[in-house]
Enzyme design. Structure first.
Site, PDB file in Angstrom:
ATOM      1  CD1 TRP A  57      -0.733  -6.370  -3.013  1.00 44.83           C
ATOM      2  CD2 TRP A  57      -1.039  -7.458  -0.945  1.00 44.83           C
ATOM      3  NE1 TRP A  57      -0.875  -7.539  -3.006  1.00 44.83           N
ATOM      4  CE2 TRP A  57      -1.027  -8.063  -1.384  1.00 44.83           C
ATOM      5  CE3 TRP A  57      -1.437  -7.101   0.397  1.00 44.83           C
ATOM      6  CZ2 TRP A  57      -1.164  -9.467  -1.105  1.00 44.83           C
ATOM      7  CZ3 TRP A  57      -1.321  -8.141   1.462  1.00 44.83           C
ATOM      8  CH2 TRP A  57      -1.182  -9.582   0.096  1.00 44.83           C
ATOM      9  CB  CYS A 100      -0.859  -0.346   0.875  1.00 39.24           C
ATOM     10  SG  CYS A 100      -1.572  -1.487   1.795  1.00 39.24           S
ATOM     11  NE  ARG A 155       5.348   1.591  -0.497  1.00 39.63           N
ATOM     12  CZ  ARG A 155       6.248   0.113   0.421  1.00 39.63           C
ATOM     13  NH1 ARG A 155       7.277   1.031   0.142  1.00 39.63           N
ATOM     14  NH2 ARG A 155       6.337   0.424   1.404  1.00 39.63           N
ATOM     15  CG  HIS A 177      14.994 -39.496  -6.631  1.00 39.97           C
ATOM     16  ND1 HIS A 177      15.855 -41.093  -6.250  1.00 39.97           N
ATOM     17  CD2 HIS A 177      16.618 -39.031  -6.757  1.00 39.97           C
ATOM     18  CE1 HIS A 177      16.878 -41.005  -6.155  1.00 39.97           C
ATOM     19  NE2 HIS A 177      17.264 -40.229  -6.491  1.00 39.97           N
ATOM     20  CD  GLU A 233      15.536 -14.874  -8.808  1.00 39.15           C
ATOM     21  OE1 GLU A 233      14.633 -15.139  -7.837  1.00 39.15           O
ATOM     22  OE2 GLU A 233      15.104 -13.730  -8.931  1.00 39.15           O
ATOM     23  CE  LYS A 269      12.323 -12.001  -9.601  1.00 36.93           C
ATOM     24  NZ  LYS A 269      12.927 -11.653  -9.110  1.00 36.93           N
ATOM     25  CE  LYS A 324      11.157  -3.451  -5.405  1.00 37.60           C
ATOM     26  NZ  LYS A 324      11.345  -4.560  -5.869  1.00 37.60           N
ATOM     27  CD  GLU A 336       8.230 -12.130  -8.272  1.00 31.63           C
ATOM     28  OE1 GLU A 336       8.291 -11.084  -7.484  1.00 31.63           O
ATOM     29  OE2 GLU A 336       9.707 -12.235  -9.179  1.00 31.63           O
ATOM     30  CG  ASN A 375       0.659   2.148   3.552  1.00 35.11           C
ATOM     31  OD1 ASN A 375      -0.802   2.107   2.609  1.00 35.11           O
ATOM     32  ND2 ASN A 375       1.515   2.427   3.428  1.00 35.11           N
ATOM     33  N   GLY A 376      -0.022  -0.709   6.375  1.00 34.25           N
ATOM     34  CA  GLY A 376      -0.173  -2.011   8.078  1.00 34.25           C
ATOM     35  C   GLY A 376      -1.782  -3.114   8.212  1.00 34.25           C
TER      36      GLY A 376
END
Ligand code: AGP
Length: 606
Positions: free
Chosen positions: A73, A2, A27, A503, A480, A484, A601, A487, A99-100
């Site tokens: 968000w 946010c 954000r 396996h 990674e 990416k 973010k 995402e 925010n929070g």
């Protein structure tokens, strides 16, 4: 997560707030909203969707020189118009952005409902507006203080009130807020990105601190209303670093900036004569450094995967047992904190709540923790005993690239310093320094070849599901790479150790499931190539990221050769093409590169 902006001054607030929100949109981008105080009271415009749509739909007479804005968000309730911020009280006199997370929101919502207040939204934030309105304090500062006294949780808030049209009151507990000082105007934002176009004279609020902004200045105080006398300082920041420039996305810009970013983190930190690194920010002398018996690295998402690369570097170079763990899990298993372990928190934003809480857990139990952090002065950087700033420059794209590369380089420097107070020879130290010095040029060489990777990425984008495989140093690279790819392309991408393929997961290999494989020239090359033949025999399409001198024989594969460096530094050079593959696959699929769905973010909620 946010974004908050606020403005008070001599100009119309709405266009400035919209501009600030656009710069904070990475954000959170589920919904956005504004509230301005003008001649006819408090006007609110908010809706689900992007800031641009909010601006296009803004009523003509949305005038006022005081205002607050938010980009969200979603945490409490879906991303719809009603849950968008700002939230107001019943009479529409109080406007709040937040925010929070308010931990006791359910209890407070119940109490308000029992008292006959009809709640308009599903959010935790709305309770703040009602609590401010119900306070009988005769100042806005007092009303905000009273409201906060009932609240448990984390917040950065900005509050306006029709009865106090000359001010905005803001408060911070766990969610950053920065005040920007302009000429006869004041700004506030949750991130410097929203301020730098207007001012670089700023003051960061601390947890537990509140502030009043008027058109001519600001004052800071604690909840008991005693002053904290904070003053603003000039920060050395180039506003252009927050612009995408000629690039189609911040991710593209940030990938291409990697050579300079690496040069910056290395600057002044290499000691060629003694083959070691200068890391004064660690705040540890040689004796303390020698006493370290174990290294534990903590980070989330991609920072965790780079942490795994870092752990390998430390074990190889310093011969200290090292491992990485997801910070989001760490404190829930009541970890044993050892006095001779060096804990390392790694984070681009320095705000990731899971990493921050892990740091606090370690410090509470008496452990020593250092930070590898990009954002200077961020919560994690401040919570640590010392650290290494990454100097990657501002990173805006949700998909992290240049900060991760600098995390890897930061770990290389740490490994070098830890190694050289132990058994790493001067010659090996110098070998590593030579390798690190070569990195910027080699990374530039890779990113210049992006069009070559774009063709491969277009083919990968057609697959619903992919594997990324690697062994030992290559496995975190595979993790990674898969991260990416999923995402920003929204394709299912799974990382596996190459050795584990037969396996189980080999059952999934088919012409529809490509595998991206990491095959450096090292002690495992032959085994890696053997696994590729097993995939090819099952008609699985292959992309091989490798070195020019690796012989793939008759294997049919798309081949990406990266320059050779010291074997310890191979992982980062193999990571760069994977960023570009993900980017070009997402581009091919027409996705919003910088704002992938459902993400944001900085993850500042648990
Ligand atoms: C990276 O591409 C991701 N967006 C994400 O995994 C990120 O690395 C993670 O959330 C940690 O963020 P931090 O580095 O700001 O702590």
């Amino acid at each position: 997560m946010c974004g908050i902006v606020g403005y008070i001054g001599t100009q119309q607030a709405a266009p400035l707030l919209l501009e600030g929100l656009t710069r904070l949109e990475h954000r959170g981008y589920d919904s956005a909203g504004l509230a301005v105080l003008g001649g006819s009271g408090l006007k609110v415009a908010k809706q689900a969707g992007r800031v641009r749509a909010l601006g296009e739909g803004l009523p003509k007479r949305f005038s006022g020189k005081v205002g607050i804005g938010h980009t969200r968000w979603a945490t409490h309730g879906p991303a719809n118009d009603t849950n968008a911020h700002p939230h107001t009280d019943v009479k529409g006199e109080v406007g709040v952005v937040h925010n929070g997370i308010i931990d006791n929101a359910a209890t407070l919502r119940r109490q308000l409902t029992d008292d006959g207040i009809e709640l308009a939204s599903d959010t935790d934030t709305e309770v703040i507006a009602h609590l401010v309105a119900r306070s009988d304090a005769d100042t806005l500062e007092g009303k905000v203080r009273d409201a906060l006294a009932s609240i448990d949780g984390t917040y950065g808030i900005a509050v306006v009130h029709t009865a106090f049209p000359d001010r905005i009151v803001v408060a911070r507990n766990g969610s950053p807020l920065i005040i920007g000082v302009g000429d006869k105007e004041m700004h506030v934002a949750s991130d410097l990105a929203a301020l730098v176009r207007y001012t670089t004279t700023v003051a960061h609020l601390e947890d537990g601190e509140l502030a009043t902004l008027t058109a001519t200045g600001f004052t800071t105080f604690r909840a008991d209303l005693t002053s904290t006398n904070k003053t603003a300082e000039k920060v050395d920041i180039d506003p252009a670093s927050y612009d995408a420039g000629e690039h189609d996305s911040f991710m593209h810009k940030e990938m291409l900036e990697q050579p300079e970013a690496v040069e910056r983190i290395l600057r002044g930190r290499l000691d060629e004569r003694f083959g070691t690194a200068h890391l004064g920010g660690l705040n540890m002398d040689a004796r303390e450094t020698r006493a370290i018996r174990r290294v534990k690295i903590l980070g989330c998402g991609s920072a965790y995967y780079v942490g795994q690369m870092g752990a390998s570097l430390i074990e190889e170079l310093a011969r200290i047992p090292a491992d990485a763990e997801a910070a989001s899990e760490f404190r829930y298993r009541d970890p044993v904190i050892e006095p001779d372990t060096l804990y390392v928190a790694v984070s681009q934003s320095g705000e990731t709540i899971d990493t921050l809480l892990a740091v606090e857990e370690i410090r509470r139990k008496g452990g020593r923790v250092i930070g590898l952090v990009n954002v200077v002065g961020s919560a994690i950087a401040r919570a640590c005993d010392g650290g290494i700033y990454l100097h990657a420059g501002p990173e805006v794209a949700v998909a992290s690239t240049k900060a991760l590369t600098n995390m890897f380089v930061g770990f290389s420097l740490l490994a070098l310093q830890l190694g050289r107070v132990r058994d790493l020879s001067v010659a090996d130290g110098k070998r590593l320094i030579a390798g690190l010095t070569k990195l910027p040029e080699q990374i530039a060489e890779i990113v210049e070849r992006e069009h070559e990777f774009a063709e491969i990425a277009k083919r990968l984008a057609q697959a619903e599901s992919l594997f990324f495989i690697g062994r030992v140093r290559g496995f975190p690279v595979a993790r990674e790479g898969a991260q990416k790819f999923k995402e920003i392309s929204y394709r299912h991408a799974e990382a596996y150790q190459t050795s584990e393929l037969k396996h189980g997961p080999l059952a999934l290999i088919s012409p529809e499931v490509p595998t991206v494989s990491l095959v450096p020239q090292d002690e495992l090359t032959d085994r890696n190539v053997g696994a590729l033949h097993e995939i090819a025999a099952r008609l699985g399409p292959l992309v091989v990221v490798t070195h020019a001198d690796v012989d793939l024989g008759e294997l049919r594969a798309d081949r990406i050769d990266v320059p050779r460096n010291e074997r310890e530094l191979d992982p980062i050079l193999m990571t760069i093409p994977l960023q570009l593959l993900a980017y070009h696959a997402a581009l091919e699929l027409g996705h919003d590169i910088d704002k992938p769905r459902n993400l944001a973010k900085s993850v500042t909620v648990e």
